[in-house]
Design a protein around this motif. Sequence first.
Motif, PDB file in Angstrom:
ATOM      1  N   PRO A  11       0.837  -1.222   0.000  1.00 40.75           N
ATOM      2  CA  PRO A  11       0.000   0.000   0.000  1.00 40.75           C
ATOM      3  C   PRO A  11       0.860   1.256   0.000  1.00 40.75           C
ATOM      4  O   PRO A  11       1.960   1.276   0.565  1.00 40.75           O
ATOM      5  CB  PRO A  11      -0.819  -0.139   1.283  1.00 40.75           C
ATOM      6  CG  PRO A  11       0.007  -1.028   2.166  1.00 40.75           C
ATOM      7  CD  PRO A  11       0.711  -1.984   1.260  1.00 40.75           C
ATOM      8  N   LYS A  12       0.374   2.285  -0.633  1.00 36.58           N
ATOM      9  CA  LYS A  12       1.073   3.568  -0.680  1.00 36.58           C
ATOM     10  C   LYS A  12       0.572   4.452   0.476  1.00 36.58           C
ATOM     11  O   LYS A  12      -0.632   4.701   0.590  1.00 36.58           O
ATOM     12  CB  LYS A  12       0.836   4.244  -2.024  1.00 36.58           C
ATOM     13  CG  LYS A  12       1.480   3.511  -3.185  1.00 36.58           C
ATOM     14  CD  LYS A  12       1.276   4.291  -4.467  1.00 36.58           C
ATOM     15  CE  LYS A  12       1.943   3.578  -5.635  1.00 36.58           C
ATOM     16  NZ  LYS A  12       1.753   4.333  -6.908  1.00 36.58           N
ATOM     17  N   TYR A  13       1.503   4.898   1.324  1.00 37.64           N
ATOM     18  CA  TYR A  13       1.165   5.746   2.478  1.00 37.64           C
ATOM     19  C   TYR A  13       1.514   7.199   2.159  1.00 37.64           C
ATOM     20  O   TYR A  13       2.392   7.488   1.330  1.00 37.64           O
ATOM     21  CB  TYR A  13       1.931   5.288   3.719  1.00 37.64           C
ATOM     22  CG  TYR A  13       1.609   3.876   4.131  1.00 37.64           C
ATOM     23  CD1 TYR A  13       0.374   3.571   4.683  1.00 37.64           C
ATOM     24  CD2 TYR A  13       2.548   2.855   3.977  1.00 37.64           C
ATOM     25  CE1 TYR A  13       0.070   2.274   5.063  1.00 37.64           C
ATOM     26  CE2 TYR A  13       2.254   1.556   4.359  1.00 37.64           C
ATOM     27  CZ  TYR A  13       1.002   1.278   4.904  1.00 37.64           C
ATOM     28  OH  TYR A  13       0.703   0.006   5.268  1.00 37.64           O
ATOM     29  N   PHE A  18       4.252   9.331   6.870  1.00 37.66           N
ATOM     30  CA  PHE A  18       3.397   8.456   7.671  1.00 37.66           C
ATOM     31  C   PHE A  18       4.162   7.191   8.035  1.00 37.66           C
ATOM     32  O   PHE A  18       4.785   6.571   7.166  1.00 37.66           O
ATOM     33  CB  PHE A  18       2.123   8.099   6.898  1.00 37.66           C
ATOM     34  CG  PHE A  18       1.220   7.149   7.642  1.00 37.66           C
ATOM     35  CD1 PHE A  18       0.421   7.608   8.681  1.00 37.66           C
ATOM     36  CD2 PHE A  18       1.166   5.808   7.300  1.00 37.66           C
ATOM     37  CE1 PHE A  18      -0.411   6.746   9.352  1.00 37.66           C
ATOM     38  CE2 PHE A  18       0.341   4.937   7.970  1.00 37.66           C
ATOM     39  CZ  PHE A  18      -0.457   5.404   9.014  1.00 37.66           C
ATOM     40  N   ASP A  19       4.093   6.834   9.326  1.00 38.41           N
ATOM     41  CA  ASP A  19       4.763   5.634   9.827  1.00 38.41           C
ATOM     42  C   ASP A  19       3.698   4.595  10.118  1.00 38.41           C
ATOM     43  O   ASP A  19       2.902   4.764  11.066  1.00 38.41           O
ATOM     44  CB  ASP A  19       5.554   5.955  11.086  1.00 38.41           C
ATOM     45  CG  ASP A  19       6.385   4.762  11.547  1.00 38.41           C
ATOM     46  OD1 ASP A  19       6.446   3.764  10.787  1.00 38.41           O
ATOM     47  OD2 ASP A  19       6.970   4.831  12.638  1.00 38.41           O
ATOM     48  N   PRO A  20       3.617   3.496   9.314  1.00 39.13           N
ATOM     49  CA  PRO A  20       2.571   2.501   9.570  1.00 39.13           C
ATOM     50  C   PRO A  20       2.749   1.786  10.906  1.00 39.13           C
ATOM     51  O   PRO A  20       1.785   1.265  11.467  1.00 39.13           O
ATOM     52  CB  PRO A  20       2.718   1.529   8.395  1.00 39.13           C
ATOM     53  CG  PRO A  20       4.103   1.718   7.899  1.00 39.13           C
ATOM     54  CD  PRO A  20       4.456   3.153   8.154  1.00 39.13           C
ATOM     55  N   ALA A  21       3.987   1.792  11.486  1.00 35.27           N
ATOM     56  CA  ALA A  21       4.184   1.146  12.787  1.00 35.27           C
ATOM     57  C   ALA A  21       3.553   1.969  13.914  1.00 35.27           C
ATOM     58  O   ALA A  21       3.055   1.422  14.901  1.00 35.27           O
ATOM     59  CB  ALA A  21       5.678   0.935  13.041  1.00 35.27           C
ATOM     60  N   ASN A  22       3.582   3.293  13.797  1.00 38.21           N
ATOM     61  CA  ASN A  22       2.981   4.194  14.790  1.00 38.21           C
ATOM     62  C   ASN A  22       1.954   5.088  14.096  1.00 38.21           C
ATOM     63  O   ASN A  22       2.231   6.251  13.782  1.00 38.21           O
ATOM     64  CB  ASN A  22       4.070   5.037  15.461  1.00 38.21           C
ATOM     65  CG  ASN A  22       5.099   4.191  16.177  1.00 38.21           C
ATOM     66  OD1 ASN A  22       4.734   3.284  16.935  1.00 38.21           O
ATOM     67  ND2 ASN A  22       6.391   4.480  15.950  1.00 38.21           N
ATOM     68  N   PRO A  23       0.793   4.554  13.805  1.00 43.92           N
ATOM     69  CA  PRO A  23      -0.163   5.361  13.029  1.00 43.92           C
ATOM     70  C   PRO A  23      -0.795   6.493  13.824  1.00 43.92           C
ATOM     71  O   PRO A  23      -1.294   7.465  13.240  1.00 43.92           O
ATOM     72  CB  PRO A  23      -1.222   4.324  12.618  1.00 43.92           C
ATOM     73  CG  PRO A  23      -1.145   3.271  13.673  1.00 43.92           C
ATOM     74  CD  PRO A  23       0.286   3.222  14.131  1.00 43.92           C
TER      75      PRO A  23
END
Length: 669
Positions: free
Chosen positions: A572-574, A578-583
């Motif tokens: 997925p493109k964030y 943006f940090d997917p580990a700390n949303p």
Amino acid sequence: MPPKGKDKQRAAASPQQPPPSLEDLFSSLNKHIEESEFENAVKVADQVLSINRGDEDALRCKVVALIKADDIDAALSTIRSSKSPPADFSFFEAYCLYRNNKLDEALESLKRQERDSVTMILESQILFRSGKMDACIDIYQNLPKPKVELLEINSTASLVAAGRASEVKRTLEALGVKATNSFMLAFNTACSLIQLQKYTEAEQLLLKARRIGQEELFSDNVPEDEIQIELAPIAVQLAYVQQLLGQKQEAVEAYTDIIKQDMADEVSLGVAVNNLIALRGPRDVSDGLKKLDRLKDKDKQNFHLTPGLDNKLSPKQKESIYVNRVLLLLHANKMDQAREIVAALPDMFPDSVMPVLLQAAVFVRENRAGKAEEILGQFSEKFPDKSKVVLLARAQVAAAAGHPLIAAESLGKIPDIQHTPATVATLVSLRERAGDIDGAAAVLDAAINWWSNAMTEDNKLSVLMQEAASFKLRHGREEEAAHLYEELVKSHGSVEALVGLVTTVARVDVKKAEAYEQKLKPLPGLKGVNVDSLEKTSGAKHNEGVSHVKITETYDEGKTKAKAKRKRKRKPKYPKGFDPANPGPPPDPERWLPKRERSSYRPKRKDKRAAQVRGSQGSVARDKHETGAASNTSNTKSNQAATSKGASQNAAAEPSKPSSSKSRKKSRN
């Protein structure tokens, strides 16, 4: 006045120049002819004829000079205007008529001339241009060989044009010459190899011809541009060989270069244009028509070849150009121009079938297939010796138009193809489509009869008998089918025919079928099967729909698996940063709703102080009751207006909320 009188006296006194003598005029005439100054030679010859009107030498010199200057019409007029032309002038007249492409008149004029090697060569040239190649070859074979120059070149060209390329090698051996003696002889011999479908050998010989020609012309101090013009036929023929060898792109490039450079002679340019159009087909119609316009006579409104092409091209070459022109016009939907050319073709090529075929093509293009069938049928009846191609075209037109009987009738009139399997299959299919089962069976019977008596190695009798038996069995003629199967079993021992015989006879005579069934070989692997016990069993139970459902499920499963395999998982493109580990905290689910529709929305309270009336100092104070009545009335009217407006603007919301909020806003205003 007196001075003029003196001038006249002086002019009268001057001696008059004497006219040149005939000897001086003939000396000048000979000088102009040797230096190829033919126009000046004509003027001097006229001076001689003005002195001596009947001088045959001066008349002959004038005619030859006009011919050398390519003024053929003036030369012909000079011959015919002479009161008493010499006897040998019929040869010059025939030559002028030949140059003007009046070939029949040229032959008639040549008959008045004494027959010798010169007249025979001219006659052969006239016959060559007329397309009468066999007669032309006969003349070359009767010519005195040691006295005729270029005999081998002309003989080879005539044999190739007559379709007798296989005789070229024997002719060259009889004349004692090799194909590489000159570039023109090598070119003609390569053309014979092309006709014999020896394309690789032809290509090698054409390359040698080009090399020999370059060396010969360079040694003769011929300019470079003239060398290219002289060798242009070889270049065109090389491109044609590439086309025949399947190297279509190379051939297109070669033709295009020849046309763009415009260094070829008129005939080679016409052949290159025509071959390029034939190679491309209908892919670029407008460009093809533009290229053909270069070959058009500008002085004529309709499409007609230039005089140079019309006189030098063979009848087949000219016909090919006109045919391609008509086909391009049909693809471009320019029907009027196509009709004009088609109407003129029968007079131009009276011995050809192409005009009537093109006329039929025009009718088919106009959705008049019936008219096309009619004219093709009339031509086949009028010219039976040329009817084969025409009848094939009529059959194709009728079959495409949904007239199977007419198509079958046309094919049935071509005797030499009636027995071929392809024709038999087509005739049976056409008559079967038309409902003529008896006619289809008759076609099969006639073909079987022909192959039964044919003494050929590749005999198609068994194939036709097998198909005929299958056809008759399909249409309920079991006895005839059984007879054919029985003949096949006896003559060829075919297992397939034996199976067909057992199946067919079982419907009519069971005992006979059982007798033939004994001849069938047992299938391997069936020895351990007890047939009697197998017959006593109830057999496998058949559940309706189960097999179909299983097949469908299996197909769906396979289809689903195939689809699953095709899917590719992508990361997925964030958003940037943006940090997917700390949303972080999730976004507000009501962030897209208007503020007044959110659950967190709270309307503002009414300010009670707005109802107090504060005037300027010293104003008259009203009664509280009146003031309250006035304010209540105004508020009621504003509340009614706001309520109606809010209901119309936001029908989805609760009527109480927007109406109350708007009423507060209105009252504050």
